[in-house]
Motif scaffolding. Structure first.
Motif, short mmCIF file in Angstrom:
data_model
loop_
_atom_site.label_atom_id
_atom_site.label_comp_id
_atom_site.label_asym_id
_atom_site.label_seq_id
_atom_site.Cartn_x
_atom_site.Cartn_y
_atom_site.Cartn_z
N VAL A 420 47.69 40.00 44.59
CA VAL A 420 48.43 38.80 44.97
C VAL A 420 49.44 38.43 43.88
CG1 VAL A 420 48.24 36.30 45.33
CG2 VAL A 420 46.66 37.86 46.49
N ASP A 421 49.01 38.52 42.63
CA ASP A 421 49.90 38.12 41.54
C ASP A 421 50.97 39.16 41.25
OD1 ASP A 421 48.98 35.45 40.62
OD2 ASP A 421 47.07 36.51 40.46
N TYR A 422 50.73 40.41 41.61
CA TYR A 422 51.80 41.41 41.54
C TYR A 422 52.89 41.06 42.55
CZ TYR A 422 54.32 45.81 41.72
OH TYR A 422 55.31 46.77 41.69
N VAL A 423 52.46 40.68 43.77
CA VAL A 423 53.44 40.28 44.79
C VAL A 423 54.18 39.03 44.36
CG1 VAL A 423 53.74 39.50 47.16
CG2 VAL A 423 52.20 41.41 46.67
N GLN A 424 53.47 38.08 43.75
CA GLN A 424 54.14 36.87 43.28
C GLN A 424 55.19 37.21 42.22
OE1 GLN A 424 53.77 34.71 45.22
NE2 GLN A 424 51.77 33.76 45.45
#
Length: 543
Positions: A420-424
Motif C-alpha cells: 500500500v505504501d509503495y503505491v502511495q
C-alpha cells in the motif's frame, strides 16, 4: 533482523508518513493517481517500430583532412571521423586499431575495461570497410568504435553487472541496444566497468554514487588522474572517454545525472533518455527499475550525443516498460524562440553565453510542495531492484556482495515497505509531476546545478531530460607533485519531459562558442605510482 528494523525505523517509516500526509489524507481521493499504469496491449513481440524521420546531421567540412598523428585522431568527433571514413581517408580497421592500442596503453592505470572485444571489433570493422567499398553506407556511426557498459549483454563476452558476484557470467544474447548499434555499423571494442559501486547503481542514503560507464577504480577517484570531467560531489569522477579510449560509449543512468546528463539525457555531453528509450536492452534485468533506468551515450560533444541517441532511440519489442516517444530534431531548433530559466546555483557563464546567442534567459525558482522526493526515489528504486534480485537476496547470496554497507542493507529493509505504501509513494510521485509541470509553465527549460541531490531525485521521478556540460576547470586539493590535475566545473540544462531536443540544442549552442569540452587531459602526466603499459602492435585481424 536488527539491522532491518533499525533501517525501517530510520528510513521507511518517515517516508511512509510523509507520503501518507501528501496523498492519503482524504478517503477515496484520487486527485493524485499512481504513476503505475496498466497496459493491456498484446503482441509486444510483434512490435513494428513507427516510421521516424532521422535528424538532419551537420556535415563536416569538405576540406577536412586526416591528422598526421593518432593522438589528434583520437580526439576527433563522430562527425569528423565519419567524414574521414566516408571519404576513405581512414578505414574502420585502422581506427579500431588506434582505439584498441589506447585502451591497452592506459587501462593498467584506469582499470576501465572488463573485457576487450578485440576479435569482434576486427570482424565488425572489416565488414564496415567491405560495405563501404561496395557503396553501402550505413550512416554516421558506420565504422565508428565504441564501448558498452558491462550490464549490456553481448554474446560470448562477460556481462558482470559490475559485481564480483557475477564476474564469470556470460549471457549469450544480444541486447536490443547492441543490435541497434550493430545494424548502424558501429564497432564494439570493449565492455567497460560499471563504476565504483557494483550493479551500476549508487547508494542513495548518504552520498551521491555513480552509475555511469567509464569511471575509474576507487584509487583513481581519489587521484583524479585525468581531471577533465570530474563532478563537484562527495566523490570525484574522471571519465575515460575524455581521454578517448573509445570514441564514445553507452552507459545507464538512474538517480544521478552522471557528470554529464540525466533522465532523458546526459552530456558533458552525453544523454540518457528517461521514458523515450529506457531499457533499450532486453537481456539484462533493469537494475534499478522500469521507471528510472535509461540508456544513453557519452561522447565528445552534444552533437555526437544527438547522433548516437538518434540511432538507439525507440522501443525494445521485448520490454513492455519501454515505448516509442516523440523526439524532435535538435539540429533544427531555433533557440532564439526559447525562454529559459536559471536558478541560483546555475553557472552564469552558460547563462551569459546562451543569452548572447539569442536565448531569452530569465531568473527562475524551482517550486513544489512535495517534501519527500528523495524518499520516493528510494522506495521506487529499492523495491524495483529487489524484485529483480529477489532470489539473490533470499538465498543469502547477497552476503558475498563486495560492499555490505550499501545495497544489501538498503534492499533488506525494502522488504518491509508495505505494498500500500509503495503505491502511495507512486501517487506522491504523480503529485510531484503535476506540481513541477505547473512550475515550468512559461519556460522551455532551466539551467541549474548538476549534482544537487534533490534536483537529481526530482528530475528522475519527473522524467526530465538533463544535459550536464563542462564549463571550466579549477585546481584540485592536494594534487600529486609536478602534475597538472584539475577538476571540472559543470552545470546542467534541464528540459521538460519529451523535450530532449531542447536540452541538446541549448548544449550545442553553448559549445559552439566555447571550448571547455575540447580540453584534453594531461594523459601522460601520471602520479608517482602509476605506470603506463605500452602494448605491442595488435595482431593482424582475423580473416
Amino acid at each position: 533482523m536488527l539491522e532491518i528494523v533499525k533501517g525501517a525505523e530510520e528510513f521507511n517509516i518517515p517516508i511512509i508518513r510523509a507520503n501518507r500526509k501528501l496523498v492519503a489524507s482524504i478517503n477515496g481521493g484520487l486527485q493524485y493517481p499512481s504513476v503505475l499504469v496498466f497496459n493491456p496491449k498484446w503482441g509486444t513481440s510483434q512490435h513494428q517500430p513507427p516510421k521516424s524521420n532521422r535528424f538532419k546531421y551537420p556535415s563536416s567540412s569538405a576540406t577536412l583532412r586526416r591528422p598526421s598523428n593518432d593522438e589528434d585522431i583520437a580526439f576527433m568527433t563522430i562527425t569528423e571521423l565519419g567524414q574521414l571514413i566516408k571519404t576513405k581517408q581512414i578505414t574502420s580497421l585502422e581506427l579500431t586499431k588506434i582505439f584498441l592500442r589506447r585502451l591497452k596503453r592506459y587501462n593498467g592505470v584506469l582499470k576501465a575495461v572488463v573485457s576487450y572485444t578485440e576479435e569482434l571489433a576486427y570482424k565488425q570493422a572489416k565488414r564496415a570497410d567491405y560495405l563501404l567499398d561496395k557503396g553501402v553506407y550505413l550512416g554516421p556511426l558506420h565504422g565508428i568504435p565504441y564501448g558498452l557498459k558491462d550490464i549490456i549483454s553481448v554474446p560470448k563476452y562477460k556481462t558482470t553487472w559490475g559485481s564480483t558476484t557475477f564476474k564469470n557470467q556470460v549471457l549469450n544474447t544480444e541486447a536490443w541496444v547492441y543490435k541497434r548499434l550493430k545494424s548502424a555499423g558501429a564497432v564494439l571494442v570493449a565492455k567497460l566497468v560499471s563504476g565504483m559501486v557494483p550493479f551500476a547503481i549508487e547508494p542513495t542514503d548518504k552520498h551521491i554514487g555513480n552509475i555511469l560507464n567509464f569511471y575509474l577504480a576507487p584509487h583513481q577517484y581519489r587521484n583524479c588522474l585525468y581531471g577533465i570531467h570530474i563532478l563537484k560531489s562527495s566523490i570525484t569522477y574522471s571519465k575515460i572517454d575524455h581521454i578517448n579510449l573509445a570514441l564514445w560509449d553507452l552507459g545507464t543512468l538512474r538517480s544521478f545525472p552522471q557528470a554529464h546528463l540525466r533522465p532523458h539525457v546526459w552530456l558533458h555531453c552525453h544523454w540518457a533518455e528517461e521514458n523515450g528509450f529506457n531499457h533499450l536492452w532486453s537481456d539484462e534485468p533493469p537494475l534499478v527499475g522500469e521507471s528510472l533506468d535509461k540508456v544513453g551515450p557519452f561522447c565528445r560533444d552534444a552533437a555526437d550525443c544527438a547522433i548516437v541517441l538518434d540511432v538507439i532511440r525507440g522501443k525494445d519489442p521485448n520490454d513492455m516498460s519501454s515505448r516509442d516517444m516523440p523526439f524532435k530534431d535538435p539540429f533544427s531548433v531555433d533557440i532564439t524562440k526559447l525562454r529559459v530559466g536559471y536558478v541560483g546555483d546555475a553557472e552564469m557563464e552558460v547563462v551569459k553565453v546562451l543569452e548572447s546567442k539569442g536565448v531569452k534567459m530569465v531568473p527562475f525558482k524551482l517550486n513544489y510542495t512535495v517534501d519527500s522526493v528523495q524518499g520516493i526515489l528510494n522506495f521506487t528504486m529499492d523495491v524495483d531492484m529487489l524484485a529483480h534480485f529477489d532470489e539473490w537476496q533470499r538465498s543469502g547470496s547477497d552476503r558475498a556482495y563486495e560492499a555490505q554497507e550499501q545495497w544489501p542493507i538498503e534492499l533488506r529493509r525494502a522488504r518491509l515497505i508495505p505494498a500500500v505504501d509503495y503505491v502511495q509513494a507512486q501517487r506522491a510521485r504523480g503529485r510531484l509531476i503535476r506540481e513541477v509541470e505547473d512550475n515550468l509553465k512559461g519556460i522551455d527549460g532551466f539551467i541549474g546545478n548538476a549534482t544537487d541531490w534533490e534536483k537529481v531525485c526530482m528530475g528522475n521521478l519527473v522524467g526530465m531530460p538533463v544535459i550536464v556540460v563542462p564549463t571550466g576547470l579549477k585546481p584540485i586539493s592536494h594534487p600529486p607533485p609536478n602534475t597538472r590535475r584539475r577538476t571540472t566545473i559543470t552545470t546542467a540544462i534541464y528540459a521538460p519531459p519529451q523535450h530532449d531536443h531542447i536540452g541538446l540544442a541549448l548544449a550545442m549552442a553553448y559549445q559552439s562558442v566555447t571550448h571547455h569540452h575540447k580540453q584534453r587531459p594531461p594523459i601522460d602526466d601520471l602520479g608517482p605510482h602509476d605506470v603506463l603499459h605500452i602494448p605491442s602492435p595488435p595482431p593482424s585481424p582475423l580473416p
